[in-house]
Motif scaffolding. Structure first.
Motif, PDB file in Angstrom:
ATOM      1  N   THR A   1      -7.101 -47.471 -56.542  1.00 55.22           N
ATOM      2  CA  THR A   1      -8.341 -48.236 -56.534  1.00 55.22           C
ATOM      3  C   THR A   1      -9.502 -47.249 -56.589  1.00 55.22           C
ATOM      4  O   THR A   1      -9.477 -46.229 -55.903  1.00 55.22           O
ATOM      5  CB  THR A   1      -8.448 -49.046 -55.245  1.00 55.22           C
ATOM      6  N   ILE A   2     -10.465 -47.537 -57.428  1.00 56.26           N
ATOM      7  CA  ILE A   2     -11.605 -46.619 -57.519  1.00 56.26           C
ATOM      8  C   ILE A   2     -12.883 -47.379 -57.163  1.00 56.26           C
ATOM      9  O   ILE A   2     -13.126 -48.473 -57.673  1.00 56.26           O
ATOM     10  CB  ILE A   2     -11.725 -46.008 -58.928  1.00 56.26           C
TER      11      ILE A   2
ATOM     12  N   LEU B   1     -28.691 -52.527 -45.968  1.00 59.88           N
ATOM     13  CA  LEU B   1     -27.662 -53.467 -46.384  1.00 59.88           C
ATOM     14  C   LEU B   1     -27.763 -54.665 -45.449  1.00 59.88           C
ATOM     15  O   LEU B   1     -27.922 -54.497 -44.238  1.00 59.88           O
ATOM     16  CB  LEU B   1     -26.274 -52.828 -46.247  1.00 59.88           C
ATOM     17  N   ASP B   2     -27.676 -55.838 -46.018  1.00 60.95           N
ATOM     18  CA  ASP B   2     -27.821 -57.027 -45.185  1.00 60.95           C
ATOM     19  C   ASP B   2     -26.789 -58.058 -45.626  1.00 60.95           C
ATOM     20  O   ASP B   2     -26.969 -58.742 -46.631  1.00 60.95           O
ATOM     21  CB  ASP B   2     -29.251 -57.573 -45.328  1.00 60.95           C
ATOM     22  N   GLY B   3     -25.689 -58.122 -44.894  1.00 62.83           N
ATOM     23  CA  GLY B   3     -24.646 -59.091 -45.216  1.00 62.83           C
ATOM     24  C   GLY B   3     -23.936 -58.796 -46.529  1.00 62.83           C
ATOM     25  O   GLY B   3     -23.652 -59.700 -47.294  1.00 62.83           O
ATOM     26  N   VAL B   4     -23.665 -57.521 -46.785  1.00 57.80           N
ATOM     27  CA  VAL B   4     -22.999 -57.158 -48.025  1.00 57.80           C
ATOM     28  C   VAL B   4     -21.487 -57.312 -47.849  1.00 57.80           C
ATOM     29  O   VAL B   4     -20.935 -56.841 -46.863  1.00 57.80           O
ATOM     30  CB  VAL B   4     -23.344 -55.697 -48.398  1.00 57.80           C
ATOM     31  N   GLY B   5     -20.859 -57.978 -48.755  1.00 57.52           N
ATOM     32  CA  GLY B   5     -19.416 -58.135 -48.653  1.00 57.52           C
ATOM     33  C   GLY B   5     -18.764 -58.229 -50.008  1.00 57.52           C
ATOM     34  O   GLY B   5     -19.273 -58.901 -50.906  1.00 57.52           O
ATOM     35  N   PHE B   6     -17.676 -57.508 -50.189  1.00 60.41           N
ATOM     36  CA  PHE B   6     -16.800 -57.690 -51.340  1.00 60.41           C
ATOM     37  C   PHE B   6     -15.495 -56.983 -51.024  1.00 60.41           C
ATOM     38  O   PHE B   6     -15.397 -56.293 -50.003  1.00 60.41           O
ATOM     39  CB  PHE B   6     -17.432 -57.192 -52.641  1.00 60.41           C
ATOM     40  N   ALA B   7     -14.527 -57.164 -51.867  1.00 58.33           N
ATOM     41  CA  ALA B   7     -13.228 -56.554 -51.580  1.00 58.33           C
ATOM     42  C   ALA B   7     -12.611 -56.076 -52.877  1.00 58.33           C
ATOM     43  O   ALA B   7     -13.017 -56.499 -53.967  1.00 58.33           O
ATOM     44  CB  ALA B   7     -12.311 -57.561 -50.902  1.00 58.33           C
ATOM     45  N   ALA B   8     -11.664 -55.180 -52.771  1.00 56.76           N
ATOM     46  CA  ALA B   8     -10.976 -54.665 -53.954  1.00 56.76           C
ATOM     47  C   ALA B   8      -9.507 -54.504 -53.645  1.00 56.76           C
ATOM     48  O   ALA B   8      -9.133 -54.181 -52.523  1.00 56.76           O
ATOM     49  CB  ALA B   8     -11.569 -53.332 -54.362  1.00 56.76           C
TER      50      ALA B   8
END
Lengths: 620, 160, 296
Positions: C183-184, C20-27
């Motif tokens: 949240t899933i 993983l290289d700079g993986v970002g997200f949000a929920a």
């Protein structure tokens, strides 16, 4: 032409199957453990190893027998991990290969793998010197090795006899019982077998015969099941009933769910949680065996306290085993880590059982000395030498061993024991006597040892070379072994303090070692990880290899090394000047401190990433 | 209510839902005042994410097809007659649009295409010609491949 | 406060080979995120980082605003986790496994537990090791949802299960969503499941997030353009803004374009002068293959 064209791929396939064989996967582990075990036994046996070729093993003295049984257990374990109940891998099952081609290869692997540890230990124990770069071997021990291996091979092949069509014999209770009976029988056979060439020939004949039987019974093609329906009859009937009645039965069948759970809750409680944690971490064959061996080591370690025997190598082995148990537990943590269970609990569950086993064995050993009509003494005379605890050995000042001179002028210069053959610190045994020493000199040395070890005054008469010695005493000295009565029942302040401090240091050291080793699983971005991997795994491995090579080639004197460690601890204990009782009371504190240090690290470890590593039995 | 979802088609599930509800309203299967199933019920029934259902419902609400009343299920909004007819035409237009594109790509002339359409209408037989031919839905539910035959049959009753 | 937040996660098992290289997200609450990617794309690693089992080398992960490695217990009590492997203790009986979970999670809901027990009809007296794969997974799901978690982490929940069990799984999760707004976060190779469940799709590829879009947007805002090879130069097509992937098959360029089908056709006509292009929206599975199938 076709034959030649076929040879190369078949050879390559053979090599492939060989490499995938479970017996080969643990090759290095088996070599290392066997070599260390052999060296330890050899080093423990002293200068004059016992004659193992003299008669059936049951006639050997208890200690050698105990050692032998322990070694045999290791051989047996090495046999078990060859998975002899599988006659072909799943891979070979799917390939167009006849069982008669696959099985011999597999059987050869198994036999070779059970031979390897036996051969290594035999080599280490039987070695009696060197000639032209080759070891001189004791013929009796080698014959014993062949006997042991023959019995193991017979066991392996006989264990396959109940197989019919399957490539793998399922572990039904009947089969497990059969294996257990075979194992007990083979241990008995090893113990009582006479060192007679005829017996050896008969044994090897039986091995060949059993192998041939297996060969003739091979099916034309493997089957995954024995041919009988794999599904228990009850199950299928229940399934059919459910199908027939449609949905509602599923509901009524599920009804017990709510009924069933309540008794569990009442009886379960905290215990269920601990049972789960301990079960996941320790309820598997390897952990159980490691724990059993640890218990046995605990039992052996007591000897260090009450006799002049030096059990330091066993401390090393116990540490290695502790380490092994913890490593196993960490490897299983991924099954518990997603649950909200704190890491400190998991750590306790991982570390306390092996420590408890060690303590249990130790307690049992203490009990033996308290209860049994068996009078251990710290100063002994056996193997034609005065025996004292190793911390009473001395470091030769300026590399020169001083002459030991009796008041009447008789003198002896103890043998120098340098740590390595190339030099290093020189140690000597100050109460040693020479081959030509007079009984009076030996008596004088024994009295000196008793006086130094127990802190008592020797009778003034010992400075008289012409004092009368009883004929029984003289005979005992000539025989080479007896227990000096004057040493019985006396304590030794120095010995007690040395060991109490040793226990404190060991407890602290274990904590530090655990902490360092756990660094191996610390988060990947820390440079600590790499360093700790080198320190925790590289150093012991290097030490072990050094000891194995050094011990086998007599480059390193393991006995002297143990003595040096004990002398250093003794000096420390004398400098501290604390009574032994206080030091013994400090030991648990040190243990808690050491474990706390390790626990701090444990709380931060990463769960090993290769979670979906397949287990042997799935592949095999 | 007859709603079928094919999550594997290229059409978003919420759009499939919207199209089907609109079709049912246009065809008269859903009459003004009829209640739609709750988001929860429908998502469990269809096995799709409830957010998708509520998204479809809120778009339908915005388009004025259904009506939300506090604390009650969604109901189909009443429409004046002309609007209903418009909606039917709109529905048909949506499914004809790809046909037009195809006719263009195949180089079929406008007259030929219209003739073909007339002929197909005539072949399909019964009724409808007097009403201008536009309320005949042809085939299939928009969006989903299945379930269209019922919609087509029930549209008969409420033709103007 | 967001339910899950990945911020610039970087992780490499071996130096120089980041998974993983700079993986970002949000929920947020109620989001359902389908994590897609080829085998070895780092899905499981990311989920394990979320569980605090692995520590990222750079970046941060927050669950309910907490670092899962700093507050493991607080986080795990609010999370349900179903692993790809069978990790329940095999030597326990089903009822005992459930009882153990009941003790560990303060928010355990016995009504839900009973409902799911009836629904799954797994024999409570059976030992875990005797269960079939599907049954064992059902027990795992039961244990993961019966405490009504705020976040459900499912690592390849449907792997190796038959369609009936998979649907059961899906319906259970959807029910939880309906009742709790859970949240899933799930990874899957079953595109149909993703299409049913997910509100948003995150596609991991080459250690980075290749796509992070609502599912509906993927269908409406992306299209597959089929252009005869003779009609246009491949490089020009590739250089067209919004073109995500291009490969040739059967004498036609297959391009994934970040536009709806109609807009895409217009763009192709306007920018490249291609009139004979066919543009269509495409199912997730096709999009997955077009986007990451050809690359390595």
């Amino acid at each position: 032409m076709t034959a030649r064209a076929n040879t190369a791929p078949v050879a390559r396939l053979g090599w492939l199957l060989l490499r995938r064989d479970p017996a080969w996967r643990s090759l290095w582990q088996v070599i290392l453990i066997s070599a260390v075990l052999g060296i330890v036994i050899r080093a423990g046996a002293g200068a004059e190893p016992p004659d193992l070729g003299g008669g059936p093993l049951v006639t050997q003295p208890g200690r050698i027998l105990a050692q032998f049984v322990m070694t045999w257990l290791w051989f047996f374990w090495a046999t078990l991990i060859t998975n002899f109940w599988t006659r072909s891998s799943r891979l070979a099952l799917a390939l167009p290969l006849s069982p008669r081609r696959v099985w011999p290869l597999r059987a050869a692997c198994q036999l070779a793998m059970s031979l390897l540890p036996v051969a290594l230990v035999t080599l280490a124990v039987a070695q009696r010197g060197w000639r032209g770069g080759l070891p001189l071997l004791d013929a009796g021990t080698v014959r014993l090795g062949v006997r042991v291996w023959g019995v193991l091979a017979l066991f392996q092949l006989a264990a396959q006899l109940p197989a019919r069509l399957q490539h793998r014999i399922p572990a039904r209770p009947a089969y497990v019982a059969y294996i257990a009976a075979l194992a007990a029988g083979s241990l008995w056979l090893t113990l009582v077998s006479p060192p007679h060439p005829g017996f050896l020939a008969g044994l090897l004949g039986a091995v060949l015969l059993t192998g041939a039987c297996n060969w003739w019974c091979l099916p034309t093609t493997w089957s995954l099941t024995a041919g009988a329906p794999a599904m228990p009859v009850g199950d299928s009937r229940a399934g059919r009933a459910r199908d027939a009645a449609g949905c509602p039965p599923a509901r009524s069948e599920a009804q017990p769910a709510s009924v069933m759970t309540s008794p569990v809750r009442r009886s379960g409680g905290r215990w269920l949680r601990w049972r789960t944690i301990l079960g996941v971490l320790h309820a598997h064959p390897l952990a159980v065996i490691l724990l059993l061996i640890l218990t046995y080591y605990g039992f052996l370690l007591v000897e260090d306290l009450h006799t002049p025997r030096n059990m330091l190598p066993f401390i090393l082995l116990a540490a290695a085993l502790l380490w092994g148990v913890l490593g196993q537990s960490v490897g299983r943590l991924h099954r518990l880590d997603p649950l909200p269970i704190s890491r400190s609990r998991l750590f306790a569950a991982a570390v306390l059982p092996p420590l408890a086993c060690l303590a249990l064995g130790f307690g049992a050993g203490e009990l033996r000395y308290r209860v049994a009509p068996y009078t251990p003494t710290l100063v002994g005379y056996w193997d034609r030498q005065v025996q004292v605890p190793r911390e009473f050995w001395c470091v030769a000042p300026a590399g020169e061993v001083p002459l030991v001179r009796a008041p009447w002028g008789e003198a002896h210069r103890p043998a120098a024991r340098p740590l390595t053959r190339l030099g290093g610190t020189m140690l000597y045994h100050p109460y040693e006597h020479g081959e030509a020493s007079s009984p009076a000199f030996i008596d004088w040395q024994i009295w000196r040892a008793i006086a130094d070890v127990h802190g008592v005054r020797a009778p003034a008469s010992i400075s008289d070379p012409d004092r009368p010695l009883s004929p029984g005493y003289l005979a005992a000295i000539a025989r080479g072994g007896f227990t000096p009565d004057a040493s019985v029942g006396l304590g030794s302040a120095i010995h007690a303090r040395t060991h109490a401090l040793g226990a404190c240091l060991a407890a602290l050291g274990a904590g530090f070692l655990l902490a360092i080793g756990l660094g191996h699983w610390s988060p990947r971005n820390s440079s600590w990880r790499r360093l700790s991997t080198i320190l925790a795994t590289g150093l012991p491995v290097a030490l072990m290899i050094a000891l194995v090579i050094g011990g086998a080639s007599e480059l390193v004197d393991i006995g002297a090394m143990g003595a040096l460690v004990l002398i250093l601890v003794r000096n420390g204990a004398e400098a501290l000047a604390l009574p032994a009782g206080v030091l013994w009371a400090l030991a648990p504190v040190c243990l808690v401190l050491g474990l706390w240090i390790a626990q701090e690290r444990f709380a931060r470890i990463e769960i090993p990433p290769r979670l979906s590593r397949r287990r042997f039995h799935e592949e095999y | 209510m007859l709603i079928v979802v094919d999550p594997h088609s290229g059409v978003p599930v919420y759009r499939q839902l919207m199209d089907q509800v609109k079709f049912h309203v246009a065809s008269g299967l859903l009459k003004p005042g009829d209640e739609l199933p709750s988001t929860r019920a429908l998502s469990t029934e269809l096995g799709v994410n409830p957010m998708t259902i509520s998204k479809a419902y809120s778009y339908l609400e915005r388009e004025g097809i259904v009506e939300r009343r506090p604390g009650r299920p969604l109901v189909v909004k009443a429409l004046p007659g002309d609007d209903l007819k418009d909606r039917k035409l709109e529905q048909l237009g949506e499914s004809l649009a790809p046909t037009v594109t195809m006719a263009r790509q195949l180089g079929i002339g406008d007259d030929e295409a219209v003739d073909l359409f007339r002929r197909l209408l005539a072949e399909s037989g019964d009724g409808g010609a007097a009403g201008g031919g536009l309320d005949e839905s042809g085939d299939g539910l928009p969006g989903a491949s299945a379930g269209g035959s019922d919609g087509g049959a029930s549209s008969e009753e409420d033709g103007p | 406060m967001r339910t899950v937040e990945f911020h610039e996660i970087t992780m490499a098992y071996r130096k120089g080979e980041p998974v993983l290289d700079g993986v970002g997200f949000a929920a947020d609450g109620g989001d359902v995120i389908g994590l897609l990617g080829r085998n070895g794309a780092g899905k499981t690693t990311l989920l394990r980082i979320a569980m605090g089992m692995l520590a990222p080398q750079a970046g941060a992960v927050r669950l309910f605003g907490l670092d899962p490695r700093e507050h493991p217990l607080a986080v795990k009590q609010r999370v349900g986790y179903v692993s790809e492997d069978q990790i329940l203790p095999e030597f326990l009986k089903v009822a005992e496994v459930i009882a153990m979970h009941r003790q560990l999670f303060p928010s355990w809901d016995e009504t839900l537990e009973r409902r799911l027990c009836e629904r799954f009809a797994v024999p409570p007296g059976a030992r875990i090791r005797t269960l079939s794969k599907g049954q064992a997974r059902q027990v795992a799901l039961l244990c993961a949802v019966a405490h009504r978690p705020e976040l459900l982490v499912l690592d390849e929940p449907a792997g190796g299960l038959d369609p009936a069990v998979r649907r059961e799984f899906l319906e259970t999760a959807i029910q939880l969503l309906n009742e709790e707004g859970t949240t899933i976060l799930f990874s899957s190779h079953h595109m149909t499941d993703v299409e049913r469940m997910a509100g948003r799709v995150v596609l991991l590829h080459d250690a980075a997030v290749l796509l992070d879009n609502p599912l509906d947007e993927l269908r409406e805002g992306f299209s597959l353009a089929l252009v005869p090879v003779a009609a246009v130069d491949g490089e020009r097509l590739r250089a067209m803004p919004g073109c995500l992937g291009l490969r040739e098959q059967g004498g036609a360029w297959r391009a994934i374009v970040r536009e709806g089908p109609a807009a895409c056709r217009e763009r192709l006509a306007a920018e490249l002068g291609v009139a004979e292009a066919r543009c269509q929206s495409l199912p997730l599975e096709e999009m997955f293959i077009e986007l990451v199938g050809g690359r390595s």
